[in-house]
Design a protein around this motif. Structure first.
Motif, mmCIF file in Angstrom:
data_model
loop_
_atom_site.group_PDB
_atom_site.id
_atom_site.type_symbol
_atom_site.label_atom_id
_atom_site.label_comp_id
_atom_site.label_asym_id
_atom_site.label_seq_id
_atom_site.Cartn_x
_atom_site.Cartn_y
_atom_site.Cartn_z
ATOM 1 N N MET B 87 7.716 -1.110 4.092
ATOM 2 C CA MET B 87 6.500 -1.837 3.737
ATOM 3 C C MET B 87 6.597 -2.434 2.341
ATOM 4 O O MET B 87 5.638 -2.940 1.801
ATOM 5 N N GLU B 88 7.781 -2.325 1.731
ATOM 6 C CA GLU B 88 7.980 -2.888 0.394
ATOM 7 C C GLU B 88 7.909 -4.413 0.513
ATOM 8 O O GLU B 88 8.691 -5.000 1.245
ATOM 9 N N PRO B 89 6.947 -5.056 -0.168
ATOM 10 C CA PRO B 89 6.838 -6.508 -0.005
ATOM 11 C C PRO B 89 8.155 -7.230 -0.280
ATOM 12 O O PRO B 89 8.845 -6.942 -1.252
ATOM 13 N N GLY B 90 8.486 -8.155 0.593
ATOM 14 C CA GLY B 90 9.709 -8.923 0.461
ATOM 15 C C GLY B 90 10.913 -8.240 1.093
ATOM 16 O O GLY B 90 12.031 -8.730 0.985
ATOM 17 N N THR B 91 10.702 -7.121 1.775
ATOM 18 C CA THR B 91 11.803 -6.350 2.354
ATOM 19 C C THR B 91 11.732 -6.389 3.875
ATOM 20 O O THR B 91 10.702 -6.054 4.452
ATOM 21 N N ALA B 288 9.054 -5.662 -4.199
ATOM 22 C CA ALA B 288 7.981 -5.912 -5.165
ATOM 23 C C ALA B 288 8.076 -5.066 -6.434
ATOM 24 O O ALA B 288 7.671 -5.514 -7.502
ATOM 25 N N ILE B 320 13.544 -11.816 -3.809
ATOM 26 C CA ILE B 320 12.532 -12.850 -3.606
ATOM 27 C C ILE B 320 12.692 -13.857 -4.739
ATOM 28 O O ILE B 320 12.798 -13.478 -5.902
ATOM 29 N N LEU B 331 1.695 -15.279 -9.047
ATOM 30 C CA LEU B 331 2.581 -14.397 -8.289
ATOM 31 C C LEU B 331 2.425 -12.944 -8.756
ATOM 32 O O LEU B 331 2.346 -12.028 -7.938
ATOM 33 N N ASN B 334 -0.699 -11.617 -7.408
ATOM 34 C CA ASN B 334 -0.519 -11.243 -6.004
ATOM 35 C C ASN B 334 0.118 -9.853 -5.891
ATOM 36 O O ASN B 334 -0.329 -9.006 -5.112
ATOM 37 N N LEU B 335 1.159 -9.616 -6.700
ATOM 38 C CA LEU B 335 1.844 -8.317 -6.684
ATOM 39 C C LEU B 335 0.908 -7.185 -7.090
ATOM 40 O O LEU B 335 0.849 -6.137 -6.446
ATOM 41 N N PHE B 338 -1.659 -6.189 -4.584
ATOM 42 C CA PHE B 338 -1.049 -5.338 -3.561
ATOM 43 C C PHE B 338 -0.990 -3.885 -4.034
ATOM 44 O O PHE B 338 -1.437 -2.968 -3.329
#
Lengths: 154, 428
Positions: B87-91, B288, B320, B331, B334-335, B338
């Motif tokens: 669930m790691e964003p960008g993974t 992230a 990313i 950006l 956004n991080l 999250f």
């Protein structure tokens, strides 16, 4: 009160587990698959099956984003809002859905057709922006594609 | 170039069935482990291979296994767990491995179970990964039918069962002690360490939790040996790794490569460079919760030690790309949104600090930032840093923040000076 079908669904989850409590999330998900959401009454009904107090079980239920403690629409739109989708135009997609359906994040259309929810990265970053409707994944989204996709869900 | 993890994947993307997997040498590692090696020998082989955790932390896998107590008077059952809650964003690497090659992960988990003397394995799945759940459910059934799971596996004395748990969606469940609480069915907040899960894990029993990609490497190490595994990579880290690139590049995707390609190689040779009209501004190398790197770091190798020396982390190895048409402040906002949303709320600095960071960043992005805000953000990235919170959620959250404050200082200052987001006017 749980119906026979609901009780069986909950009991099946408990049976497969090492101890009843460890089935708490899955029992809630099983009931949610039938009812669509988890009411206060549902929490009280499920709690004895998993050997927890309603308060403890609610502590688990409210922890997760996929356990719905409020009624939702017939179809659920999960729109990814994590960083790659953000870079690839998430905000335009969100704005388009907002206009098209007249709902913001967390809201349900007045005809109960759609509920729009944010979801964290779904692992479709090489095809961002992405979303999931019910159990179907959609990627490389743009506004034209979204219009076509939404038509598939009456 | 050898690609043990992905070379046998089907071109149509469907999961590899058990017969296809066996034909490709599948379950030979398990056979070798059970019939020719002692559990300690399996642990030693994995230790010698220098396999490091692929979930982000890079902890040596063999060392983790060997921390489980041994002896005949042990409390039972013991547990081996696959952390498949990607669930790691960008993974997006574990999705590929679980969906397309489920038996490889399963074989790795069974070998891990044998090595630590565990009789129960768990696959901890994410609800949003329904394709992976389907493919792993079929694989588990096939493995039972063929005698790779259940009583006396392959005629040995080893018995193991695998259970599946589908989580209902929280990032923190990927933290190994929160994952244990999730499996026990209580609110999934992290546990205090020590004791570590190897001594006192699921229901207080010795437990090993490994990432899905880490476990997928294990069958190959046992089948071909530690020396072969080390020879796969020219870098100090052994083996291959699933690397990924996403963002405004020509060909985003995933590639299995020997450990340690440079950022430039991944970006230019594999992702085929930036899309036309976009310029590179920054790189988040491994999901992230890793520090930004910039153009100056293009020749840094993507392995654990080199990334650390460069001031970031390899993390999940899926980078990313930040381009010049995306606002860096937007950006980072956004991080941080999250991380604030996914904070479990258990400890105060994380629960209160992350929403505070979000509020400041929102104000800056709206054009209402004050020059002192940058000092507050810098202070926050110290106050939420390592050692100040219960787990590494908040320290991970401030890694991209603190590096953005350095690398994109001028962009933050411009927002505050001009009282607007320059990107909102420039790019529509």
């Amino acid at each position: 009160m749980l119906t026979d079908e609901e009780r069986q669904a909950v009991e099946k989850e408990v049976e497969d587990c090492e101890c009843p409590q460890s089935a708490s999330v899955e029992a809630l998900q099983a009931l949610q698959r039938i009812r669509g959401w988890i009411s206060d009454e549902a929490i009280r009904d499920v709690a004895p099956f998993v050997g927890m107090s309603p308060e403890e079980l609610d502590g688990v239920a409210t922890f997760y984003s996929f356990v719905f403690r409020k009624p939702v629409g017939r179809h659920l739109i999960f729109l990814c809002d994590s960083l790659t989708c953000y870079i690839m135009g998430h905000e335009n997609i969100l704005e388009h859905i907002n206009k098209r359906l007249g709902i913001g994040m967390g809201e349900t259309t007045s005809d109960k057709r759609f509920t729009l929810l944010p979801v964290s990265c779904m692992g479709l970053c090489d095809h961002a922006p992405a979303m999931m409707i019910d159990e179907d994944l959609y990627s490389d989204l743009d506004s034209v594609k979204i219009d076509e996709i939404l038509e598939k869900y009456p | 170039m050898e690609r043990p993890l992905t070379e046998h994947l089907r071109v149509d993307g469907r999961p590899l069935g058990i017969e296809e997997y066996e034909k490709a040498g599948g379950y030979e590692g398990l056979r070798k482990a059970l019939l020719q090696m002692t559990p300690t020998e399996v642990q030693e082989e994995v230790k010698a291979s220098n396999l490091r955790g692929r979930g982000g932390a890079g902890f040596p896998t063999g060392l983790k296994w060997s921390a489980c107590p041994v002896g005949s008077d042990l409390r039972r059952p013991r547990y081996a767990i696959s952390n498949s809650d990607e669930m790691e964003p960008g993974t997006f690497k574990d999705r590929l491995l679980m969906q397309a090659n489920p038996h490889q992960l399963l074989e790795g988990l069974i070998i891990c179970g044998y090595a630590i003397d565990a009789e129960i394995g768990y696959l901890f799945l994410r609800w949003a990964y329904m394709g992976s759940a389907k493919s792993l459910t079929t694989a588990v059934r096939e493995a039972y039918e063929k005698g790779y799971l259940g009583r006396n596996i392959l005629g040995s004395k080893f018995t193991m069962d695998i259970k599946m748990h589908t989580s209902a969606g929280r990032y923190i469940c990927g933290e190994e002690t929160a994952l244990l609480n999730a499996l026990e069915g209580i609110r999934a907040i992290p546990r205090s360490r020590p004791p570590f899960p190897a001594q006192c894990g699921l229901w207080g029993r010795p437990t090993v939790v490994n990432n899905a990609e880490t476990l997928s490497n294990v069958p190959h190490i046992i089948r071909n040996g530690a020396a072969w595994y080390k020879s796969l990579s020219p870098s100090s880290d052994a083996g291959t790794k699933i690397y990924g690139v996403s963002g405004r590049v020509k060909k985003p995707g995933l590639w299995e490569l020997p450990m340690g390609p440079t950022i430039r190689e991944l970006l230019e040779a594999y992702a085929e460079g930036m899309q036309d009209g976009y310029r590179l501004r920054g790189i988040i190398p491994g999901g992230a919760s890793t520090d930004f790197l910039t153009e100056a770091h293009l020749d840094v190798k993507m392995d654990f030690d080199s990334m650390q020396k460069a001031g970031s982390r390899l993390g999940t190895g899926t980078m990313i790309i930040l381009d010049d048409k995306t606002c860096p402040v937007g950006l980072v906002l956004n991080l941080e949104r999250f991380f604030a949303r996914e904070s479990c709320g258990w400890c105060t600095p994380c629960r209160e600090g992350l929403p505070w960071i979000v509020k400041i960043l929102e104000a800056i992005e709206r054009g209402e930032g004050e020059p002192e805000d940058l000092d507050v953000l810098a202070w926050q990235s110290q106050a939420l840093g390592p050692g100040k919170t219960y787990c590494v959620h908040a320290p991970g959250a401030v890694e991209p923040l603190q590096s953005a404050l350095k690398d994109f200082r001028e962009d933050f200052e411009q927002h505050i000076r001009e009282k607007k987001c320059p990107w909102k006017t420039k790019h529509g």
